[in-house]
Design an enzyme around this catalytic site. Structure first.
Site, PDB file in Angstrom:
ATOM      1  N   ASP A 125     -73.890 -66.029  15.474  1.00 17.65           N
ATOM      2  CA  ASP A 125     -73.106 -64.854  15.861  1.00 17.65           C
ATOM      3  C   ASP A 125     -72.112 -64.539  14.751  1.00 17.65           C
ATOM      4  OD1 ASP A 125     -74.418 -64.458  18.215  1.00 17.65           O
ATOM      5  OD2 ASP A 125     -72.737 -64.959  19.540  1.00 17.65           O
ATOM      6  N   ASP A 140     -63.538 -60.824  17.944  1.00 17.28           N
ATOM      7  CA  ASP A 140     -64.869 -60.224  17.748  1.00 17.28           C
ATOM      8  C   ASP A 140     -64.824 -59.021  16.799  1.00 17.28           C
ATOM      9  OD1 ASP A 140     -66.051 -62.100  19.452  1.00 17.28           O
ATOM     10  OD2 ASP A 140     -65.814 -60.836  21.221  1.00 17.28           O
ATOM     11  N   ASP A 189     -59.917 -64.249  21.059  1.00 15.90           N
ATOM     12  CA  ASP A 189     -61.239 -63.969  20.481  1.00 15.90           C
ATOM     13  C   ASP A 189     -61.330 -62.475  20.139  1.00 15.90           C
ATOM     14  OD1 ASP A 189     -63.895 -64.213  19.779  1.00 15.90           O
ATOM     15  OD2 ASP A 189     -64.631 -64.174  21.833  1.00 15.90           O
ATOM     16  N   HIS A 230     -77.755 -59.750  27.885  1.00 16.40           N
ATOM     17  CA  HIS A 230     -77.564 -60.585  29.072  1.00 16.40           C
ATOM     18  C   HIS A 230     -78.436 -59.973  30.163  1.00 16.40           C
ATOM     19  CE1 HIS A 230     -73.632 -61.208  27.061  1.00 16.40           C
ATOM     20  NE2 HIS A 230     -73.691 -62.405  27.606  1.00 16.40           N
ATOM     21  N   HIS A 249     -65.223 -68.100  17.046  1.00 11.50           N
ATOM     22  CA  HIS A 249     -64.905 -69.237  17.906  1.00 11.50           C
ATOM     23  C   HIS A 249     -64.421 -70.457  17.133  1.00 11.50           C
ATOM     24  CE1 HIS A 249     -67.736 -67.349  21.153  1.00 11.50           C
ATOM     25  NE2 HIS A 249     -66.729 -66.567  20.800  1.00 11.50           N
ATOM     26  N   MET A 291     -83.114 -62.136  21.222  1.00 16.13           N
ATOM     27  CA  MET A 291     -82.440 -63.187  21.999  1.00 16.13           C
ATOM     28  C   MET A 291     -82.128 -62.650  23.387  1.00 16.13           C
ATOM     29  SD  MET A 291     -79.054 -63.988  23.008  1.00 16.13           S
ATOM     30  CE  MET A 291     -77.652 -63.832  21.905  1.00 16.13           C
ATOM     31  N   GLU A 294     -70.452 -69.143  16.478  1.00 18.86           N
ATOM     32  CA  GLU A 294     -69.858 -67.821  16.223  1.00 18.86           C
ATOM     33  C   GLU A 294     -68.629 -67.960  15.327  1.00 18.86           C
ATOM     34  OE1 GLU A 294     -69.306 -64.920  19.452  1.00 18.86           O
ATOM     35  OE2 GLU A 294     -67.249 -64.649  18.733  1.00 18.86           O
ATOM     36  N   ASP A 304     -72.151 -60.325  16.753  1.00 22.61           N
ATOM     37  CA  ASP A 304     -71.510 -60.337  18.070  1.00 22.61           C
ATOM     38  C   ASP A 304     -70.078 -59.838  17.900  1.00 22.61           C
ATOM     39  OD1 ASP A 304     -70.736 -60.642  20.632  1.00 22.61           O
ATOM     40  OD2 ASP A 304     -70.805 -62.828  20.666  1.00 22.61           O
ATOM     41  N   GLU A 336     -73.742 -71.973  22.611  1.00 22.12           N
ATOM     42  CA  GLU A 336     -72.676 -71.300  21.846  1.00 22.12           C
ATOM     43  C   GLU A 336     -71.320 -71.903  22.200  1.00 22.12           C
ATOM     44  OE1 GLU A 336     -72.727 -67.045  22.009  1.00 22.12           O
ATOM     45  OE2 GLU A 336     -70.690 -66.892  21.226  1.00 22.12           O
ATOM     46  N   ASP A 340     -76.688 -57.010  31.507  1.00 21.66           N
ATOM     47  CA  ASP A 340     -76.534 -55.833  30.625  1.00 21.66           C
ATOM     48  C   ASP A 340     -77.764 -54.951  30.756  1.00 21.66           C
ATOM     49  OD1 ASP A 340     -74.442 -57.287  29.464  1.00 21.66           O
ATOM     50  OD2 ASP A 340     -75.617 -57.856  27.700  1.00 21.66           O
ATOM     51  N   LYS A 398     -67.222 -72.625  22.178  1.00 23.70           N
ATOM     52  CA  LYS A 398     -65.967 -71.853  22.072  1.00 23.70           C
ATOM     53  C   LYS A 398     -64.842 -72.735  22.605  1.00 23.70           C
ATOM     54  CE  LYS A 398     -63.993 -67.350  23.211  1.00 23.70           C
ATOM     55  NZ  LYS A 398     -64.190 -66.043  23.859  1.00 23.70           N
TER      56      LYS A 398
HETATM   57  C1  GLT Z   1     -69.409 -62.825  25.438  1.00 27.23           C
HETATM   58  C2  GLT Z   1     -68.941 -63.857  24.442  1.00 27.23           C
HETATM   59  C3  GLT Z   1     -69.861 -64.009  23.305  1.00 27.23           C
HETATM   60  C4  GLT Z   1     -71.200 -64.556  23.692  1.00 27.23           C
HETATM   61  C5  GLT Z   1     -71.975 -63.668  24.586  1.00 27.23           C
HETATM   62  C6  GLT Z   1     -73.208 -64.390  25.061  1.00 27.23           C
HETATM   63  S1  GLT Z   1     -71.083 -62.955  25.846  1.00 27.23           S
HETATM   64  O1  GLT Z   1     -69.197 -61.537  24.968  1.00 27.23           O
HETATM   65  O2  GLT Z   1     -67.637 -63.472  23.975  1.00 27.23           O
HETATM   66  O3  GLT Z   1     -69.324 -64.802  22.293  1.00 27.23           O
HETATM   67  O4  GLT Z   1     -71.969 -64.671  22.523  1.00 27.23           O
HETATM   68  O5  GLT Z   1     -73.120 -64.811  26.373  1.00 27.23           O
HETATM   69 MN    MN Z   2     -70.882 -64.856  20.656  1.00 23.18          MN
HETATM   70 MN    MN Z   3     -66.401 -64.081  20.462  1.00 25.54          MN
END
Ligand code: GLT
Ligand code: MN
Ligand code: MN
Length: 390
Positions: free
Chosen positions: A247, A259, A257, A56, A222, A90, A219, A289, A183, A59, A185
């Site tokens: 992702d 991750d 979420d 980002h 998501h 990216m 992702e 991700d 992306e 970041d 969600k």
């Molecule tokens: C954030 C989110 C991710 C996205 C990122 C991109 S930021 O952490 O949960 O799923 O991919 O903005």
């Molecule tokens: Mn993501």
């Molecule tokens: Mn996520």
């Protein structure tokens, strides 16, 4: 298994600065790990054999940094890229962290916030282009509502589209070689998010000024949160030539979420996902991700990253073995897997429709067929467990 389990650049494995480098902060607790500078992060990626890094805007260069500080951070980052051969795969913009985005960014009710969001995205696109990022992701973290009364959704979609059309035109105007990836969600951090799933996002893209410039960054976590099959969604995105980026992570259904590390939860779903990416020749980045467990520390976070790549490679090997197993091919034949690739009636003609109506079918006989899906599916399990070699 004699298959290769160590990554090569051609695997295109990538990690975002916010992933392995996640500090362990959550809504109930503070950071559990120290920060890593972007340059050291890239060196870490080089050591574990990863190919790409993403970031980002905030970041890479923390908001509020002076021009001199920004120059130093970018210079160090560039040196680490040159040293290691890691590429920027990216870039994206953070339109969710600062409290000014609490009502949304491109879809905030405040026009001044919307203008600021587009301005921030323009500058982030410049940074992405400066480092040669081929893809720019839009995750609309704050684009949504808690109270449905607060936004008329048709207006919100108009503003979302206006922003993406404006930014696409900017990319072309500057001559940048860069495409956008949305992306989706379903929720979190907002109660309800606009463009909540792969399907919503793909339909939205078709309404843009230049749909060819915009694809998806789906992702695992998501779609799984939404109770949908990530595999089926990704397959349709590939079918519509919209899988620009992906992702990879993992997720238990029905939760926040998470991750989680790719391959740590839905191993059968992950097997089919990898098989799909490999079979269709998806050539974009395989971007993890995910974040280490909050109680992981030190070398553990790099072990987490290396294991994400190892699991992908192991699943790719399993998928190859599955595809070439004669027992699988036989069961697939009995299931009619290949027969689905044959056209059903071909193109319409008056004569063919008349002939089709006159054709005699025996539904009872058709109903008596066995498709042997139990056998085929058990072979999937046997392969995942390695029982096919015994
Ligand atoms: C954030 C989110 C991710 C996205 C990122 C991109 S930021 O952490 O949960 O799923 O991919 O903005
Ligand atoms: Mn993501
Ligand atoms: Mn996520």
């Amino acid at each position: 298994m004699s298959e290769r389990l160590t990554p090569l650049p051609e695997d295109k494995f990538a990690f975002g600065l916010w992933t392995i480098g996640h500090l362990g902060r959550d809504p109930f607790g503070d950071a559990t790990r120290p920060p890593i500078s972007p340059a050291d992060f890239v060196r870490g990626l080089g050591r574990i054999g990863a190919w790409g890094v993403s970031f980002h805007d905030d970041d890479l260069v923390p908001p509020g940094a002076t021009a001199a500080e920004a120059g130093k951070i970018k210079g160090d980052f560039r040196s680490a890229l040159d040293e290691t051969g890691v590429v920027v795969s990216m870039a994206t913009t953070n339109l969710f962290w600062h409290p000014c985005f609490k009502d949304g960014a491109f879809t905030s009710n405040d026009p001044e916030v919307r203008r600021y969001a587009i301005s921030k995205a323009l500058r982030a696109i410049d940074t992405g282009a400066e480092f040669g990022a081929p893809t720019f992701v839009f995750w609309g973290g704050r684009e949504g509502v808690e109270s449905a009364a607060s936004k008329y959704p048709l207006d919100a979609l108009d503003r979302y589209r206006e922003a993406l059309n404006y930014l696409s035109a900017y990319v072309k105007d500057q001559g940048y070689q860069l495409r956008f990836a949305i992306e989706p969600k379903p929720n979190e951090p907002r109660g309800d998010t606009f463009l909540p799933t792969i399907g919503h996002a793909m339909a939205f893209i078709q309404t843009l000024d230049d749909p060819s410039m915009v694809g998806l960054n789906p992702e695992v976590a998501h779609e799984t949160m939404a109770g949908l099959s990530f595999y089926q969604g990704v397959a349709q995105a590939i079918w519509q030539e919209k899988l620009f980026h992906i992702d990879l992570n993992d997720q238990k259904i029905g939760r926040y979420d998470q991750d989680l590390r790719f391959g740590s939860e839905g191993i059968k779903d992950d097997f089919f996902l990898v098989r799909l990416l490999e079979l269709t020749g998806y050539s974009g980045p395989k971007h993890f991700d995910s974040r280490p467990y909050r109680n992981e520390y030190g070398d553990g976070i790099w072990e987490f990253a290396a294991n994400s790549m190892k699991t992908y490679l192991a699943l790719a090997a399993k998928a190859r073995a599955f595809n070439s197993d004669p027992a699988v091919q036989q069961a697939a034949e009995l299931a009619g897997v290949n027969a689905l690739a044959e056209p059903t009636v071909g193109k319409f003609s008056t004569a063919s429709a008349a002939a089709l109506k006159a054709e005699k079918f025996d539904p009872e006989k058709l109903a008596a067929r066995n498709y042997f899906n139990e056998r085929l599916d058990q072979l999937v399990i046997d392969h995942i467990f390695g029982l096919n070699n015994k």
